[in-house]
Design a protein around this motif. Structure first.
Motif, PDB file in Angstrom:
ATOM      1  N   ARG A  44       0.817  -1.219   0.000  1.00  0.00           N
ATOM      2  CA  ARG A  44       0.000   0.000   0.000  1.00  0.00           C
ATOM      3  C   ARG A  44       0.849   1.267   0.000  1.00  0.00           C
ATOM      4  N   THR A  45       2.013   1.195   0.623  1.00  0.00           N
ATOM      5  CA  THR A  45       2.836   2.399   0.788  1.00  0.00           C
ATOM      6  C   THR A  45       4.284   2.083   0.441  1.00  0.00           C
ATOM      7  N   ASN A  46       4.620   2.213  -0.802  1.00  0.00           N
ATOM      8  CA  ASN A  46       5.984   1.906  -1.243  1.00  0.00           C
ATOM      9  C   ASN A  46       7.016   2.892  -0.720  1.00  0.00           C
ATOM     10  N   SER A  47       6.580   4.041  -0.243  1.00  0.00           N
ATOM     11  CA  SER A  47       7.535   5.066   0.180  1.00  0.00           C
ATOM     12  C   SER A  47       8.039   4.874   1.606  1.00  0.00           C
ATOM     13  N   LEU A  48       7.469   3.936   2.363  1.00  0.00           N
ATOM     14  CA  LEU A  48       7.893   3.738   3.750  1.00  0.00           C
ATOM     15  C   LEU A  48       9.129   2.850   3.834  1.00  0.00           C
ATOM     16  N   SER A  49       9.977   3.150   4.809  1.00  0.00           N
ATOM     17  CA  SER A  49      11.149   2.309   5.060  1.00  0.00           C
ATOM     18  C   SER A  49      10.709   1.034   5.777  1.00  0.00           C
ATOM     19  N   ARG A  50      11.603   0.064   5.854  1.00  0.00           N
ATOM     20  CA  ARG A  50      11.309  -1.185   6.568  1.00  0.00           C
ATOM     21  C   ARG A  50      10.935  -0.891   8.017  1.00  0.00           C
ATOM     22  N   GLU A  51      11.654   0.043   8.608  1.00  0.00           N
ATOM     23  CA  GLU A  51      11.386   0.404  10.005  1.00  0.00           C
ATOM     24  C   GLU A  51       9.987   1.002  10.163  1.00  0.00           C
ATOM     25  N   GLU A  52       9.610   1.884   9.261  1.00  0.00           N
ATOM     26  CA  GLU A  52       8.280   2.503   9.321  1.00  0.00           C
ATOM     27  C   GLU A  52       7.179   1.475   9.084  1.00  0.00           C
ATOM     28  N   ILE A  53       7.430   0.548   8.171  1.00  0.00           N
ATOM     29  CA  ILE A  53       6.464  -0.527   7.922  1.00  0.00           C
ATOM     30  C   ILE A  53       6.309  -1.374   9.188  1.00  0.00           C
ATOM     31  N   ALA A  54       7.419  -1.703   9.824  1.00  0.00           N
ATOM     32  CA  ALA A  54       7.376  -2.507  11.050  1.00  0.00           C
ATOM     33  C   ALA A  54       6.621  -1.777  12.161  1.00  0.00           C
ATOM     34  N   ILE A  55       6.836  -0.471  12.274  1.00  0.00           N
ATOM     35  CA  ILE A  55       6.132   0.311  13.303  1.00  0.00           C
ATOM     36  C   ILE A  55       4.639   0.338  13.014  1.00  0.00           C
ATOM     37  N   MET A  56       4.261   0.562  11.766  1.00  0.00           N
ATOM     38  CA  MET A  56       2.847   0.585  11.406  1.00  0.00           C
ATOM     39  C   MET A  56       2.196  -0.781  11.666  1.00  0.00           C
ATOM     40  N   ALA A  57       2.894  -1.845  11.320  1.00  0.00           N
ATOM     41  CA  ALA A  57       2.363  -3.192  11.562  1.00  0.00           C
ATOM     42  C   ALA A  57       2.210  -3.437  13.060  1.00  0.00           C
ATOM     43  N   ALA A  58       3.190  -3.012  13.841  1.00  0.00           N
ATOM     44  CA  ALA A  58       3.114  -3.183  15.294  1.00  0.00           C
ATOM     45  C   ALA A  58       1.917  -2.427  15.862  1.00  0.00           C
ATOM     46  N   LEU A  59       1.688  -1.223  15.363  1.00  0.00           N
ATOM     47  CA  LEU A  59       0.527  -0.454  15.818  1.00  0.00           C
ATOM     48  C   LEU A  59      -0.784  -1.127  15.427  1.00  0.00           C
ATOM     49  N   ASN A  60      -0.858  -1.635  14.205  1.00  0.00           N
ATOM     50  CA  ASN A  60      -2.068  -2.351  13.764  1.00  0.00           C
ATOM     51  C   ASN A  60      -2.324  -3.590  14.617  1.00  0.00           C
ATOM     52  N   ILE A  61      -1.284  -4.365  14.859  1.00  0.00           N
ATOM     53  CA  ILE A  61      -1.416  -5.581  15.662  1.00  0.00           C
ATOM     54  C   ILE A  61      -1.758  -5.216  17.102  1.00  0.00           C
ATOM     55  N   GLY A  62      -1.141  -4.168  17.623  1.00  0.00           N
ATOM     56  CA  GLY A  62      -1.457  -3.702  18.979  1.00  0.00           C
ATOM     57  C   GLY A  62      -2.909  -3.281  19.097  1.00  0.00           C
ATOM     58  N   HIS A  63      -3.414  -2.610  18.072  1.00  0.00           N
ATOM     59  CA  HIS A  63      -4.818  -2.185  18.068  1.00  0.00           C
ATOM     60  C   HIS A  63      -5.749  -3.393  18.047  1.00  0.00           C
ATOM     61  N   GLU A  64      -5.421  -4.387  17.241  1.00  0.00           N
ATOM     62  CA  GLU A  64      -6.221  -5.609  17.201  1.00  0.00           C
ATOM     63  C   GLU A  64      -6.232  -6.292  18.566  1.00  0.00           C
ATOM     64  N   LEU A  65      -5.079  -6.347  19.212  1.00  0.00           N
ATOM     65  CA  LEU A  65      -4.976  -6.954  20.537  1.00  0.00           C
ATOM     66  C   LEU A  65      -5.808  -6.171  21.552  1.00  0.00           C
ATOM     67  N   TYR A  66      -5.749  -4.856  21.491  1.00  0.00           N
ATOM     68  CA  TYR A  66      -6.532  -4.015  22.388  1.00  0.00           C
ATOM     69  C   TYR A  66      -8.025  -4.292  22.215  1.00  0.00           C
ATOM     70  N   GLN A  67      -8.474  -4.362  20.961  1.00  0.00           N
ATOM     71  CA  GLN A  67      -9.891  -4.636  20.698  1.00  0.00           C
ATOM     72  C   GLN A  67     -10.305  -5.990  21.256  1.00  0.00           C
ATOM     73  N   GLU A  68      -9.471  -6.990  21.090  1.00  0.00           N
ATOM     74  CA  GLU A  68      -9.782  -8.320  21.613  1.00  0.00           C
ATOM     75  C   GLU A  68      -9.826  -8.314  23.139  1.00  0.00           C
ATOM     76  N   LYS A  69      -8.928  -7.565  23.766  1.00  0.00           N
ATOM     77  CA  LYS A  69      -8.949  -7.468  25.229  1.00  0.00           C
ATOM     78  C   LYS A  69     -10.224  -6.787  25.708  1.00  0.00           C
ATOM     79  N   GLN A  70     -10.668  -5.771  24.987  1.00  0.00           N
ATOM     80  CA  GLN A  70     -11.909  -5.085  25.350  1.00  0.00           C
ATOM     81  C   GLN A  70     -13.096  -6.037  25.214  1.00  0.00           C
ATOM     82  N   LYS A  71     -13.127  -6.813  24.129  1.00  0.00           N
ATOM     83  CA  LYS A  71     -14.188  -7.798  23.939  1.00  0.00           C
ATOM     84  C   LYS A  71     -14.171  -8.817  25.084  1.00  0.00           C
ATOM     85  N   ASN A  72     -12.974  -9.241  25.465  1.00  0.00           N
ATOM     86  CA  ASN A  72     -12.833 -10.220  26.539  1.00  0.00           C
ATOM     87  C   ASN A  72     -13.335  -9.640  27.863  1.00  0.00           C
TER      88      ASN A  72
END
Length: 100
Positions: A44-72
């Motif tokens: 989706r974003t070819n202009s991001l560095s590997r580090e920026e991609i990793a940070i964005m993925a970590a934030l997305n995964i963290g958000h998913e985890l947060y939502q699951e914890k709220q559901k729990n």
């Protein structure tokens, strides 16, 4: 408990990760999910560095985890309420039975 090394590949790079025995499959499944997140972001974003991609993925995964914890938490509250209602109903039934 001893560890074993599991090789995973993320964005074309292979990593050897120490993993407790018996958890190798779980690590591989998690790594596949992370790779999917990373690849999606990279496409989706070819202009991001590997580090920026990793940070964005970590934030997305963290958000998913947060939502699951709220559901729990919500589910646990519902179960606590139901258990309380069941206990109250049983106590009332026992009281009624003992007074007859």
């Amino acid at each position: 408990m001893s560890n074993s090394a599991v090789e995973i590949t993320l964005l074309g790079r292979t990593y050897s990760i120490a993993c407790p025995k018996g958890q190798e499959d779980a690590l591989r499944i998690v790594a596949q999910g992370v790779e999917q997140q990373l690849s999606t972001l990279k496409n989706r974003t070819n202009s991001l560095s590997r580090e920026e991609i990793a940070i964005m993925a970590a934030l997305n995964i963290g958000h998913e985890l947060y939502q699951e914890k709220q559901k729990n938490k919500h589910y646990m509250k519902q179960m606590d309420d139901r258990i309380s209602l069941l206990q109250s109903t049983l106590e009332n039934a026992l009281v009624e039975r003992s007074t007859k």
